[in-house]
Motif scaffolding. Structure first.
Motif, PDB file in Angstrom:
ATOM      1  N   PHE A 202     -10.258   3.147  -2.308  1.00 49.91           N
ATOM      2  CA  PHE A 202      -9.580   3.370  -3.575  1.00 49.91           C
ATOM      3  C   PHE A 202      -9.433   2.051  -4.327  1.00 49.91           C
ATOM      4  CE2 PHE A 202      -7.899   7.704  -3.222  1.00 49.91           C
ATOM      5  CZ  PHE A 202      -8.020   7.949  -1.869  1.00 49.91           C
TER       6      PHE A 202
ATOM      7  N   SER B  37     -10.109   7.080  -6.511  1.00 49.42           N
ATOM      8  CA  SER B  37     -11.032   7.099  -5.374  1.00 49.42           C
ATOM      9  C   SER B  37     -12.382   6.548  -5.797  1.00 49.42           C
ATOM     10  CB  SER B  37     -11.190   8.533  -4.855  1.00 49.42           C
ATOM     11  OG  SER B  37     -12.136   8.583  -3.818  1.00 49.42           O
ATOM     12  N   LEU B  38     -12.862   5.541  -5.066  1.00 48.67           N
ATOM     13  CA  LEU B  38     -14.183   4.967  -5.333  1.00 48.67           C
ATOM     14  C   LEU B  38     -15.256   5.661  -4.504  1.00 48.67           C
ATOM     15  CD1 LEU B  38     -13.251   1.163  -5.258  1.00 48.67           C
ATOM     16  CD2 LEU B  38     -13.639   2.593  -7.288  1.00 48.67           C
TER      17      LEU B  38
ATOM     18  N   ARG C  40      -3.177   3.881 -12.068  1.00 47.99           N
ATOM     19  CA  ARG C  40      -3.356   4.990 -11.136  1.00 47.99           C
ATOM     20  C   ARG C  40      -4.338   4.601 -10.040  1.00 47.99           C
ATOM     21  NH1 ARG C  40      -3.971  11.047 -12.755  1.00 47.99           N
ATOM     22  NH2 ARG C  40      -3.444  10.343 -14.856  1.00 47.99           N
ATOM     23  N   LEU C  41      -4.129   5.122  -8.833  1.00 51.28           N
ATOM     24  CA  LEU C  41      -5.097   4.965  -7.745  1.00 51.28           C
ATOM     25  C   LEU C  41      -6.296   5.859  -8.011  1.00 51.28           C
ATOM     26  CD1 LEU C  41      -2.671   4.890  -4.758  1.00 51.28           C
ATOM     27  CD2 LEU C  41      -4.706   3.459  -4.842  1.00 51.28           C
TER      28      LEU C  41
ATOM     29  N   ARG D 292     -11.930  14.088  -1.284  1.00 50.86           N
ATOM     30  CA  ARG D 292     -11.441  13.027  -2.163  1.00 50.86           C
ATOM     31  C   ARG D 292     -10.047  13.366  -2.660  1.00 50.86           C
ATOM     32  NH1 ARG D 292     -16.011  10.857  -6.174  1.00 50.86           N
ATOM     33  NH2 ARG D 292     -14.437   9.249  -6.437  1.00 50.86           N
TER      34      ARG D 292
ATOM     35  N   LYS E  68      -3.042  -2.007   3.764  1.00 53.49           N
ATOM     36  CA  LYS E  68      -2.177  -2.760   2.871  1.00 53.49           C
ATOM     37  C   LYS E  68      -2.907  -3.277   1.640  1.00 53.49           C
ATOM     38  CE  LYS E  68       1.172  -4.090   6.386  1.00 53.49           C
ATOM     39  NZ  LYS E  68       1.906  -5.185   7.036  1.00 53.49           N
TER      40      LYS E  68
ATOM     41  N   HIS F  50      -6.075  -7.747  -2.559  1.00 50.66           N
ATOM     42  CA  HIS F  50      -5.824  -8.072  -3.963  1.00 50.66           C
ATOM     43  C   HIS F  50      -6.953  -8.973  -4.449  1.00 50.66           C
ATOM     44  CE1 HIS F  50      -1.744  -6.448  -3.675  1.00 50.66           C
ATOM     45  NE2 HIS F  50      -1.684  -7.032  -2.505  1.00 50.66           N
TER      46      HIS F  50
ATOM     47  N   PHE G   4      -4.957  11.126  -7.613  1.00 47.45           N
ATOM     48  CA  PHE G   4      -3.575  10.695  -7.764  1.00 47.45           C
ATOM     49  C   PHE G   4      -3.064  10.888  -9.179  1.00 47.45           C
ATOM     50  CE2 PHE G   4      -1.996   8.586  -3.966  1.00 47.45           C
ATOM     51  CZ  PHE G   4      -3.144   8.496  -3.197  1.00 47.45           C
ATOM     52  N   GLY G   5      -1.762  11.121  -9.288  1.00 43.82           N
ATOM     53  CA  GLY G   5      -1.079  11.037 -10.568  1.00 43.82           C
ATOM     54  C   GLY G   5      -0.738   9.596 -10.899  1.00 43.82           C
TER      55      GLY G   5
ATOM     56  N   GLY H  98       0.820  -1.197   0.000  1.00 39.07           N
ATOM     57  CA  GLY H  98       0.000   0.000   0.000  1.00 39.07           C
ATOM     58  C   GLY H  98       0.860   1.255   0.000  1.00 39.07           C
TER      59      GLY H  98
ATOM     60  N   GLN I 125      -6.940   0.242  -7.467  1.00 41.85           N
ATOM     61  CA  GLN I 125      -5.745   0.356  -8.291  1.00 41.85           C
ATOM     62  C   GLN I 125      -5.630  -0.860  -9.195  1.00 41.85           C
ATOM     63  OE1 GLN I 125      -1.851   0.357  -6.291  1.00 41.85           O
ATOM     64  NE2 GLN I 125      -1.194   2.008  -7.663  1.00 41.85           N
TER      65      GLN I 125
ATOM     66  N   PHE J  74      -7.960  -0.452  -1.741  1.00 33.90           N
ATOM     67  CA  PHE J  74      -7.361   0.106  -0.536  1.00 33.90           C
ATOM     68  C   PHE J  74      -8.396   0.908   0.247  1.00 33.90           C
ATOM     69  CE2 PHE J  74      -2.965  -0.870  -1.233  1.00 33.90           C
ATOM     70  CZ  PHE J  74      -2.775  -0.831  -2.600  1.00 33.90           C
TER      71      PHE J  74
END
Lengths: 115, 111
Positions: free
Chosen positions: B35, B45-46, B42-43, A103, B103, B106, A106-107, A42, B37, B86
């Motif tokens: 989140f 946000s959900l 890219r991460l 919120r 963490k 998956h 991210f890049g 993470g 990924q 995440f």
């Protein structure tokens, strides 16, 4: 609206070399974060800013890492003397810090390999 | 101790099955987000979901603040749901929004 932009996308270094990562947050976002994400883990917070001020850099290895955001917009994260253990993806994120609108965006990240 | 814990660490499903991902956090934590990924991606946000239940498409997030837990439910999973999910929190409800990640879980959805 443009998203969070990071450069470079990739970097490969020998141990002991220096590298800088650059981040352009979403316009109007006052809070900017730098995370380190080792492979299959993470994101781990390194440092974050509100405008140009560092709010928390307690997880930043201060002997080799530094981060600045001089005008409260773009930010640079620098590793002075890279080690193999620094191999990871470095993520930048931004948000508008006011409550009720938190919120994070991210890049794509910079993937760093230290040989 | 760890401020945000996610379970399971990994999950394998057949397409069409439902998934339930869990996040447990410390008593002072707040302002929870989920989140996603994609591998190498890219991460995203959900949900920003500090309390209550929120829905978007096949995803539902439920946060029960006084029980210090949140869940992410994925219904009728698809192979495109594969990736890492995440949970992230502000550990001390700071004025400046400090965001700490778990963490991750998956998820692998098989065709």
């Amino acid at each position: 609206e443009a998203g969070v932009t990071q450069s470079p996308r990739y970097a490969v270094l020998q141990e002991g070399q220096a590298v800088s990562f650059w981040c352009d947050p979403i316009s109007g976002h006052d809070t900017l974060y730098w995370y380190q994400q080792p492979r299959d883990q993470g994101p781990q917070l390194l440092v974050y800013f509100r405008d140009e001020a560092v709010i928390d850099n307690s997880q930043l290895p201060s002997d080799r890492f530094s981060a600045v955001r001089p005008k409260g917009t773009n930010s640079t994260l620098k590793i002075q003397s890279a080690k193999q253990g620094d191999t990871a993806t470095y993520l930048c994120a931004s948000s508008f810090g006011g409550r009720g609108n938190e919120r994070l965006f991210f890049g794509h990240g910079t993937k760093l390999s230290v040989l | 101790g760890q401020q945000v814990q996610q379970s399971p660490a990994s999950l394998v499903l057949q397409e069409g099955e439902n998934a339930e991902l869990q996040c447990n956090f410390s008593s002072t934590a707040t302002r929870l987000q989920w989140f996603y990924q994609h591998p190498g991606g890219r991460l995203v946000s959900l949900f920003y979901n500090p309390s209550g239940t929120k829905h978007t498409g096949r995803l539902t997030s439920t946060t029960v603040t006084n029980e210090r837990r949140s869940s992410l439910h994925i219904s009728s999973s698809q192979t495109t749901d594969s990736g890492t999910y995440f949970c992230a929190i502000d550990p001390h409800d700071t004025n400046a929004y400090k965001v700490i990640f778990g963490k991750g879980t998956h998820l692998h959805v098989l065709p």
